[in-house]
Design a protein around this motif. Sequence first.
Motif, PDB file in Angstrom:
ATOM      1  N   MET A 287       0.748  -1.434  -0.084  1.00 51.74           N
ATOM      2  CA  MET A 287      -0.172  -0.088  -0.030  1.00 51.74           C
ATOM      3  C   MET A 287       0.593   1.270   0.210  1.00 51.74           C
ATOM      4  SD  MET A 287      -2.780  -1.256   3.098  1.00 51.74           S
ATOM      5  CE  MET A 287      -3.497   0.376   2.973  1.00 51.74           C
ATOM      6  N   LEU A 288       2.047   1.466   0.694  1.00 52.92           N
ATOM      7  CA  LEU A 288       2.687   2.428   0.907  1.00 52.92           C
ATOM      8  C   LEU A 288       4.095   2.400   0.037  1.00 52.92           C
ATOM      9  CD1 LEU A 288       2.760   2.737   4.916  1.00 52.92           C
ATOM     10  CD2 LEU A 288       1.210   3.888   3.130  1.00 52.92           C
ATOM     11  N   LEU A 289       4.279   1.538  -1.028  1.00 50.83           N
ATOM     12  CA  LEU A 289       5.390   1.252  -1.582  1.00 50.83           C
ATOM     13  C   LEU A 289       6.886   1.524  -0.675  1.00 50.83           C
ATOM     14  CD1 LEU A 289       4.037   3.173  -4.584  1.00 50.83           C
ATOM     15  CD2 LEU A 289       4.066   0.798  -4.232  1.00 50.83           C
ATOM     16  N   CYS A 290       6.832   0.683   0.017  1.00 47.00           N
ATOM     17  CA  CYS A 290       8.033   0.722   1.042  1.00 47.00           C
ATOM     18  C   CYS A 290       8.535  -0.437   1.631  1.00 47.00           C
ATOM     19  CB  CYS A 290       7.771   1.485   2.454  1.00 47.00           C
ATOM     20  SG  CYS A 290       6.508   0.951   3.215  1.00 47.00           S
ATOM     21  N   GLU A 291       9.263  -0.696   2.538  1.00 47.84           N
ATOM     22  CA  GLU A 291       9.862  -1.764   2.706  1.00 47.84           C
ATOM     23  C   GLU A 291       9.905  -1.844   4.269  1.00 47.84           C
ATOM     24  OE1 GLU A 291      14.048  -5.081   3.205  1.00 47.84           O
ATOM     25  OE2 GLU A 291      13.736  -3.210   1.474  1.00 47.84           O
ATOM     26  N   ILE A 292       9.399  -2.875   5.108  1.00 52.46           N
ATOM     27  CA  ILE A 292       9.005  -2.988   6.569  1.00 52.46           C
ATOM     28  C   ILE A 292       9.881  -3.945   7.044  1.00 52.46           C
ATOM     29  CG2 ILE A 292       7.698  -3.146   8.455  1.00 52.46           C
ATOM     30  CD1 ILE A 292       5.342  -1.785   6.837  1.00 52.46           C
ATOM     31  N   SER A 293      10.917  -3.637   7.915  1.00 49.69           N
ATOM     32  CA  SER A 293      11.902  -4.759   8.384  1.00 49.69           C
ATOM     33  C   SER A 293      11.534  -5.180   9.848  1.00 49.69           C
ATOM     34  CB  SER A 293      13.548  -4.414   8.132  1.00 49.69           C
ATOM     35  OG  SER A 293      13.453  -2.999   9.035  1.00 49.69           O
ATOM     36  N   LYS A 294      10.656  -4.417  10.591  1.00 48.43           N
ATOM     37  CA  LYS A 294      10.263  -4.901  11.896  1.00 48.43           C
ATOM     38  C   LYS A 294       8.950  -4.616  12.328  1.00 48.43           C
ATOM     39  CE  LYS A 294      12.077  -0.947  14.643  1.00 48.43           C
ATOM     40  NZ  LYS A 294      13.157  -0.451  15.580  1.00 48.43           N
ATOM     41  N   GLY A 295       8.423  -5.346  13.384  1.00 48.57           N
ATOM     42  CA  GLY A 295       7.200  -4.757  13.921  1.00 48.57           C
ATOM     43  C   GLY A 295       7.305  -5.505  15.320  1.00 48.57           C
ATOM     44  N   TYR A 296       5.856  -5.209  16.009  1.00 50.37           N
ATOM     45  CA  TYR A 296       6.315  -5.738  17.530  1.00 50.37           C
ATOM     46  C   TYR A 296       4.753  -6.494  17.916  1.00 50.37           C
ATOM     47  CZ  TYR A 296       9.990  -2.148  18.231  1.00 50.37           C
ATOM     48  OH  TYR A 296      11.203  -1.373  18.122  1.00 50.37           O
ATOM     49  N   MET A 297       5.167  -7.400  18.764  1.00 46.78           N
ATOM     50  CA  MET A 297       4.019  -8.193  19.352  1.00 46.78           C
ATOM     51  C   MET A 297       3.853  -7.654  20.686  1.00 46.78           C
ATOM     52  SD  MET A 297       2.755 -10.038  16.795  1.00 46.78           S
ATOM     53  CE  MET A 297       1.570 -10.901  18.008  1.00 46.78           C
ATOM     54  N   PHE A 298       2.628  -7.056  21.257  1.00 48.93           N
ATOM     55  CA  PHE A 298       2.291  -6.732  22.551  1.00 48.93           C
ATOM     56  C   PHE A 298       1.562  -7.893  23.220  1.00 48.93           C
ATOM     57  CE2 PHE A 298      -0.001  -4.991  25.914  1.00 48.93           C
ATOM     58  CZ  PHE A 298       1.044  -4.276  26.609  1.00 48.93           C
ATOM     59  N   TYR A 299       1.958  -8.474  24.195  1.00 52.29           N
ATOM     60  CA  TYR A 299       1.151  -9.651  24.946  1.00 52.29           C
ATOM     61  C   TYR A 299       0.699  -9.119  26.068  1.00 52.29           C
ATOM     62  CZ  TYR A 299       3.288 -12.925  21.271  1.00 52.29           C
ATOM     63  OH  TYR A 299       3.234 -13.589  20.227  1.00 52.29           O
ATOM     64  N   ASN A 300      -0.588  -9.269  26.380  1.00 50.35           N
ATOM     65  CA  ASN A 300      -1.288  -8.828  27.583  1.00 50.35           C
ATOM     66  C   ASN A 300      -0.709  -9.338  28.907  1.00 50.35           C
ATOM     67  OD1 ASN A 300      -3.389  -7.014  28.595  1.00 50.35           O
ATOM     68  ND2 ASN A 300      -4.546  -8.897  29.093  1.00 50.35           N
ATOM     69  N   GLU A 301      -0.336 -10.674  28.926  1.00 50.31           N
ATOM     70  CA  GLU A 301      -0.143 -10.941  30.114  1.00 50.31           C
ATOM     71  C   GLU A 301       1.467 -10.772  30.620  1.00 50.31           C
ATOM     72  OE1 GLU A 301       0.603 -16.113  31.353  1.00 50.31           O
ATOM     73  OE2 GLU A 301      -0.948 -15.494  30.151  1.00 50.31           O
TER      74      GLU A 301
END
Length: 219
Positions: A134-148
């Motif tokens: 959609m953005l014509l970019c490269e994404i190399s990282k993200g995050y998971m947020f765990y409630n526990e």
Amino acid sequence: MDFNEEDSYLMLSGIQHFQFCKRQWALIHIEQQWEENVRTVEGQYLHQKADQPFIREKRGEKLIVRAMPVKSNELKITGICDVVEFIQDHNGVEIEGAKGKFTACPIEYKRGKPKVTDADILQLTAQALCLEEMLLCEISKGYMFYNEIKRREEVHLTVDLKNKVREITAEMQDYYNRRHTPKVKTGSFCKNCSLQHICLPELMNKRSVKSYIEGRICE
């Protein structure tokens, strides 16, 4: 093409179902069956905060977008990112309605703690692939947020992960186009499945659905 025209696109969230159990995925996404349990209700409650219709919030050099609709024409999937953080970066891309350039970072919220399997990570990777397209970019990282555990877990979105998502979505599309529900494969995980009473895994290993229904009619 807009989101309203994408009835044939599969739900991005289905990747997690598919990794947990292909039969569960087919029952939900092909046969349109669903049964709530404690886990699904808790998951919905956790998402209430994140899933507020496309809300933007500016925090310093960050633009935080909640409940962002995403899609991929390549993978034919569509869904919602819990949160996408856009961080100002002169090497980034322009975002509609915002000044400057930004890099995108998807964040997925989950109940419980990190899983042994890579199902959550693959769902996050799929979100990144949608954003890249959609953005014509490269994404190399993200995050998971765990409630526990109440903290973020950084995820490196590698080429291998992205290729695995492409393979999985291709298999999902094949099942969906053929309207094929795989045979059940039982295991200890069946006890935690929200569809165990619909799927009837133990019963279906012993006899067909037709035989079961006929038997109940004759009782």
